[in-house]
Design an enzyme around this catalytic site. Structure first.
Site, PDB file in Angstrom:
ATOM      1  N   CYS A 133      13.412 -74.963 -22.128  1.00  0.00           N
ATOM      2  CA  CYS A 133      12.410 -75.983 -22.422  1.00  0.00           C
ATOM      3  C   CYS A 133      12.955 -76.985 -23.441  1.00  0.00           C
ATOM      4  O   CYS A 133      13.288 -76.622 -24.562  1.00  0.00           O
ATOM      5  CB  CYS A 133      11.135 -75.363 -22.968  1.00  0.00           C
ATOM      6  SG  CYS A 133       9.894 -76.645 -23.251  1.00  0.00           S
ATOM      7  N   ASN A 194      15.335 -77.088 -14.994  1.00  0.00           N
ATOM      8  CA  ASN A 194      14.223 -77.529 -15.823  1.00  0.00           C
ATOM      9  C   ASN A 194      14.402 -79.050 -16.009  1.00  0.00           C
ATOM     10  O   ASN A 194      15.271 -79.660 -15.383  1.00  0.00           O
ATOM     11  CB  ASN A 194      14.227 -76.784 -17.164  1.00  0.00           C
ATOM     12  CG  ASN A 194      12.827 -76.667 -17.758  1.00  0.00           C
ATOM     13  OD1 ASN A 194      12.062 -77.637 -17.764  1.00  0.00           O
ATOM     14  ND2 ASN A 194      12.482 -75.507 -18.265  1.00  0.00           N
ATOM     15  N   GLY A 245      13.543 -79.578  -8.645  1.00  0.00           N
ATOM     16  CA  GLY A 245      13.857 -80.914  -9.154  1.00  0.00           C
ATOM     17  C   GLY A 245      13.529 -82.008  -8.160  1.00  0.00           C
ATOM     18  O   GLY A 245      14.291 -82.274  -7.241  1.00  0.00           O
ATOM     19  N   GLY A 267       7.121 -79.043  -8.321  1.00  0.00           N
ATOM     20  CA  GLY A 267       6.537 -79.349  -9.625  1.00  0.00           C
ATOM     21  C   GLY A 267       5.751 -80.642  -9.625  1.00  0.00           C
ATOM     22  O   GLY A 267       4.584 -80.693  -9.202  1.00  0.00           O
TER      23      GLY A 267
HETATM   24  C1  LIG Z   1       3.879 -81.346 -17.273  1.00  0.00           C
HETATM   25  C2  LIG Z   1       4.999 -80.381 -17.090  1.00  0.00           C
HETATM   26  C3  LIG Z   1       4.971 -79.137 -17.752  1.00  0.00           C
HETATM   27  C4  LIG Z   1       6.005 -78.226 -17.582  1.00  0.00           C
HETATM   28  N1  LIG Z   1       5.942 -76.999 -18.208  1.00  0.00           N
HETATM   29  C5  LIG Z   1       6.913 -76.078 -17.992  1.00  0.00           C
HETATM   30  C6  LIG Z   1       6.816 -74.769 -18.557  1.00  0.00           C
HETATM   31  O1  LIG Z   1       5.857 -74.408 -19.248  1.00  0.00           O
HETATM   32  N2  LIG Z   1       7.831 -73.900 -18.302  1.00  0.00           N
HETATM   33  C7  LIG Z   1       8.915 -74.210 -17.518  1.00  0.00           C
HETATM   34  O2  LIG Z   1       9.793 -73.373 -17.304  1.00  0.00           O
HETATM   35  N3  LIG Z   1       9.015 -75.449 -16.953  1.00  0.00           N
HETATM   36  C8  LIG Z   1       8.053 -76.371 -17.177  1.00  0.00           C
HETATM   37  N4  LIG Z   1       8.147 -77.612 -16.574  1.00  0.00           N
HETATM   38  C9  LIG Z   1       9.323 -77.919 -15.726  1.00  0.00           C
HETATM   39  C10 LIG Z   1       9.018 -77.708 -14.242  1.00  0.00           C
HETATM   40  O3  LIG Z   1       8.676 -76.376 -13.963  1.00  0.00           O
HETATM   41  C11 LIG Z   1      10.238 -78.137 -13.374  1.00  0.00           C
HETATM   42  O4  LIG Z   1      11.349 -77.340 -13.712  1.00  0.00           O
HETATM   43  C12 LIG Z   1      10.608 -79.599 -13.570  1.00  0.00           C
HETATM   44  O5  LIG Z   1       9.451 -80.394 -13.700  1.00  0.00           O
HETATM   45  C13 LIG Z   1      11.475 -80.147 -12.434  1.00  0.00           C
HETATM   46  O6  LIG Z   1      10.822 -80.066 -11.197  1.00  0.00           O
HETATM   47  P1  LIG Z   1       9.984 -81.296 -10.539  1.00  0.00           P
HETATM   48  O7  LIG Z   1      10.891 -82.483 -10.593  1.00  0.00           O
HETATM   49  O8  LIG Z   1       9.648 -80.832  -9.159  1.00  0.00           O
HETATM   50  O9  LIG Z   1       8.776 -81.479 -11.396  1.00  0.00           O
HETATM   51  C14 LIG Z   1       7.120 -78.547 -16.745  1.00  0.00           C
HETATM   52  C15 LIG Z   1       7.148 -79.795 -16.094  1.00  0.00           C
HETATM   53  C16 LIG Z   1       6.116 -80.702 -16.242  1.00  0.00           C
HETATM   54  C17 LIG Z   1       6.180 -82.012 -15.508  1.00  0.00           C
END
Ligand SMILES: Cc1cc2nc3c(=O)[nH]c(=O)nc-3n(C[C@H](O)[C@H](O)[C@H](O)COP(=O)(O)O)c2cc1C
Length: 305
Positions: A133, A194, A245, A267
């Site tokens: 994170c 992440n 991602g 996500g």
């Molecule tokens: C609003 C928000 C909150 C997130 N909170 C977490 C979290 O608590 N733990 C975690 O491992 N990743 C967290 N992520 C990361 C997502 O799980 C993911 O790895 C990242 O957004 C990339 O994927 P995406 O492009 O499909 O969103 C968060 C992402 C967003 C946008």
């Protein structure tokens, strides 16, 4: 043609299909989406990361839209593990989908204590160790060096018999090295990526837009980089890789699977379209029927390169 077989395996855990919800992007436990989509159709739900004690998260603003993506600096706001087990898990546990609980900590002992506690909870099917994170102080510490990643994974491995997935940060020199270290320390799978550390500035006030100054970039903007990282990593490790991602539709998901992912996490797409993951499952199935592919496992890593 018979229905294509979408089942995938993450260590000892079998998922009905490879499409899962990414941590933190699906409410705290997915409950908010109950009336909107059929949660039981999902391969798994990865819950919002939880910590030992409750966390308030970072000061607002905590979200900002960017071209082809978004920056967030939530900072792992959550009510703590005991409240999660008491208040969130019972209804989540009733769903006919796998429940993967994401854990985060400040030190190795935190991760080990969370794993030991959740090990005793029947409805927790697997743990995802969030060592990536970018929005909490020290949040990236354990994913930056193979040695420290390995120590966290080994401590969690000693504390639980449940399958563990280690979630990696793209904010490193060579993500595949960290994945290899996690594998040697006993993780059953790695998930990547992440968010990428980024920022936005308001030119009138000359202030950072996010209360935390920096945040994590997600969404379509990161997809090509995440895809390359999944491809590189899956060629080095022998454990399953879960691709994350910027996956917005079934074509994006298939790219990750062809690159080497055994499963994917959706996500940011859910913020735009709450039914994105369900449509992705349908799209993958249709693609497989069209190409007469019987089993999704045939697709993993089938890149012709
Ligand atoms: C609003 C928000 C909150 C997130 N909170 C977490 C979290 O608590 N733990 C975690 O491992 N990743 C967290 N992520 C990361 C997502 O799980 C993911 O790895 C990242 O957004 C990339 O994927 P995406 O492009 O499909 O969103 C968060 C992402 C967003 C946008």
């Amino acid at each position: 043609m018979v229905k294509p077989d979408l089942k995938v395996r993450i260590g000892a855990l079998e998922l009905k299909n490879p499409v899962t919800m990414a941590s933190g992007t699906f409410g705290s436990s997915g409950e908010e989406y109950k009336g909107l989509i059929d949660l039981s159709s999902l391969g798994a739900i990865v819950t919002k990361s939880i910590t030992l004690k409750a966390r308030e998260g970072n000061p607002p603003p905590r979200l900002v839209e960017t071209p082809s993506g978004m920056l967030n600096s939530i900072g792992i706001q959550n009510d703590g593990v005991d409240s999660f087990i008491k208040d969130k898990l019972p209804s989540l546990g009733k769903l006919r989908t796998a429940v993967i609980v994401s854990i985060a900590g400040h030190c190795i002992e935190d991760y080990a204590a969370l794993a030991a506690k959740l090990d005793k909870v029947k409805r927790v099917d697997a743990l995802e160790i969030n060592i990536s994170c970018p929005n909490v102080k020290g949040g990236l510490e354990f994913s930056r060096e193979p040695g420290s990643a390995s120590e966290v994974v080994a401590a969690v491995r000693r504390s639980t018999g449940k399958p563990i997935i280690t979630k990696l940060s793209p904010n490193v020199k060579d993500i595949s090295e960290i994945a290899l270290a996690a594998q040697e320390a006993g993780t059953d799978a790695v998930s990547l990526v992440n968010t990428f550390t980024g920022m936005a500035i308001d030119i009138d006030s000359r202030m950072p837009v996010l209360g935390n100054v920096v945040g994590g970039l997600s969404g379509p903007a990161i997809k090509p980089i995440a895809l390359r990282m999944v491809w590189e990593t899956s060629r080095k490790v022998r454990i399953p890789v879960i691709g994350i991602g910027g996956i917005m539709d079934h074509k994006d998901a298939l790219e990750f699977i062809i690159a080497g992912a055994s499963a994917v996490q959706v996500g940011t797409a859910t913020f735009v379209n709450p039914a994105a993951a369900m449509e992705i499952i349908g799209g993958i199935e249709k693609y497989m029927r069209g190409k007469k592919i019987k089993n999704i496992k045939e697709m993993t890593g089938c890149l012709k390169a």
